[in-house]
Scaffold this motif. Structure first.
Motif, short mmCIF file in Angstrom:
data_model
loop_
_atom_site.label_atom_id
_atom_site.label_comp_id
_atom_site.label_asym_id
_atom_site.label_seq_id
_atom_site.Cartn_x
_atom_site.Cartn_y
_atom_site.Cartn_z
N UNK A 73 0.81 -1.20 0.00
CA UNK A 73 0.00 0.00 0.00
C UNK A 73 0.85 1.26 0.00
N UNK A 74 0.23 2.38 -0.29
CA UNK A 74 0.94 3.65 -0.36
C UNK A 74 0.64 4.49 0.87
N UNK A 75 1.69 5.01 1.51
CA UNK A 75 1.54 5.88 2.66
C UNK A 75 2.12 7.25 2.37
N UNK A 76 1.77 8.21 3.23
CA UNK A 76 2.24 9.59 3.08
C UNK A 76 2.81 10.05 4.41
N UNK A 77 3.99 10.68 4.37
CA UNK A 77 4.61 11.26 5.56
C UNK A 77 4.57 12.78 5.41
N UNK A 78 3.89 13.45 6.34
CA UNK A 78 3.73 14.91 6.29
C UNK A 78 4.57 15.52 7.41
N UNK A 79 5.59 16.29 7.02
CA UNK A 79 6.46 16.96 7.99
C UNK A 79 5.91 18.35 8.26
N UNK A 80 5.87 18.74 9.54
CA UNK A 80 5.26 20.00 9.94
C UNK A 80 6.32 21.04 10.29
N UNK A 81 5.98 22.31 10.08
CA UNK A 81 6.93 23.40 10.31
C UNK A 81 7.27 23.61 11.78
N UNK A 118 -2.25 6.76 5.71
CA UNK A 118 -2.55 6.05 4.47
C UNK A 118 -2.82 7.09 3.39
N UNK A 119 -2.42 6.83 2.16
CA UNK A 119 -2.53 7.82 1.10
C UNK A 119 -3.96 8.30 0.88
N UNK A 120 -4.96 7.43 1.11
CA UNK A 120 -6.34 7.81 0.88
C UNK A 120 -7.03 8.39 2.12
#
Length: 211
Positions: free
Chosen positions: A178-186, A195-197
Motif C-alpha cells: 500500500x501507499x503511505x504519506x509522511x507529512x512533515x510540519x513546520x 494512508x494515502x487515501x
C-alpha cells in the motif's frame, strides 16, 4: 469523517441484482424516518445513492461478491454521508459523455448533487469505497477534507486539535504494497504518517491566521 455526538449510522449489504438499487433507496428513506432525520435533500440523496449502487453493480467481479452500503447522518439529518463499497479494482472517474451516449453520467450527477465525494481504498479486504456527502440548505459546512496524497507544502492541516503548517510531503510504500504519506510540519513536532487515501482537514495558511 469527522466524529459527531449525534451521529446515526447503518450498514447493510446488497446482492448483485438490479433490484438492489430501489432496495437501497427504500432503506435510506426508512432509516432517515427511523432516526427522525428531516434531511432537506432526501431526493438528491436518493439519486446519489442510486448512482453509486448502480456503478458498484456494474463492476466486473464474481457474482457472489456483494455490495456494501453505509448511511450516516448527523445534526438531525442536516448532514448526510453515503458510502458504497465493491470488490472491484481501480478508481472511478467522472466522464463527459456525448448527448447521444446512453450511459456514463452517473458520477457526473453525483459530483453535481453532492457537496463533496471521493474514493478510498478499503482498509481491510479488496476493492474500494465511493462516498458522497450532502448538506441541507443553511447548514454550516465543515472544513474541507482531501486525501493525504493530495496535501501540499504550505497548506495547513488539522492534527491533535490544532492547525499546523506543512513543510514537506513524501510518499512511502508499505511492506504490504500500500501507499503511505509522511507529512512533515513546520513546528518541529512529530510527522504525520497516514494512508494515502486517508482524509485530512486542510486550510490555507492565511485562513488559519485570520481565524
Amino acid at each position: 469523517m469527522t466524529e459527531h455526538s449525534d451521529l446515526r449510522e447503518a450498514g447493510f449489504r446488497l446482492v448483485r441484482s438490479p433490484s438492489s438499487v430501489p432496495e437501497a433507496r427504500a432503506i435510506l428513506r426508512a432509516k432517515l424516518g427511523e432516526w427522525r432525520a428531516g434531511h432537506g435533500a432526501l431526493a438528491d440523496a436518493e439519486l446519489v445513492l442510486s448512482e453509486l449502487v448502480t456503478n458498484a453493480l456494474r463492476v466486473p467481479v464474481p457474482g457472489d461478491r456483494q455490495v456494501g452500503v453505509r448511511i450516516a447522518c448527523w445534526e438531525n439529518g442536516a448532514r448526510l454521508r453515503l458510502e458504497v463499497s465493491d470488490a472491484g479494482p481501480g478508481r472511478p472517474q467522472v466522464r463527459r459523455p456525448r448527448e447521444t451516449d446512453a450511459a456514463g453520467r452517473g458520477l457526473l450527477l453525483v459530483a453535481a448533487l453532492a457537496h463533496r465525494w471521493g474514493v478510498e481504498e478499503r482498509p481491510a479486504g479488496i476493492g474500494k469505497t465511493v462516498w458522497a456527502e450532502l448538506w441541507a440548505a443553511g447548514s454550516a459546512l465543515p472544513e474541507p477534507e482531501i486525501a493525504a496524497r493530495a496535501v501540499l507544502p504550505g497548506q495547513c492541516v488539522r492534527a491533535w486539535g490544532a492547525w499546523h503548517t506543512v513543510r514537506a510531503v513524501r510518499r512511502e510504500r508499505y511492506a504490504s504494497g500500500g501507499l503511505g504519506v509522511v507529512i512533515t510540519l513546520d513546528d518541529g513536532g512529530p510527522a504525520l504518517r497516514l494512508h494515502a487515501a486517508e482524509p485530512v482537514t486542510v486550510r490555507t495558511a492565511g485562513a488559519v491566521a485570520a481565524s
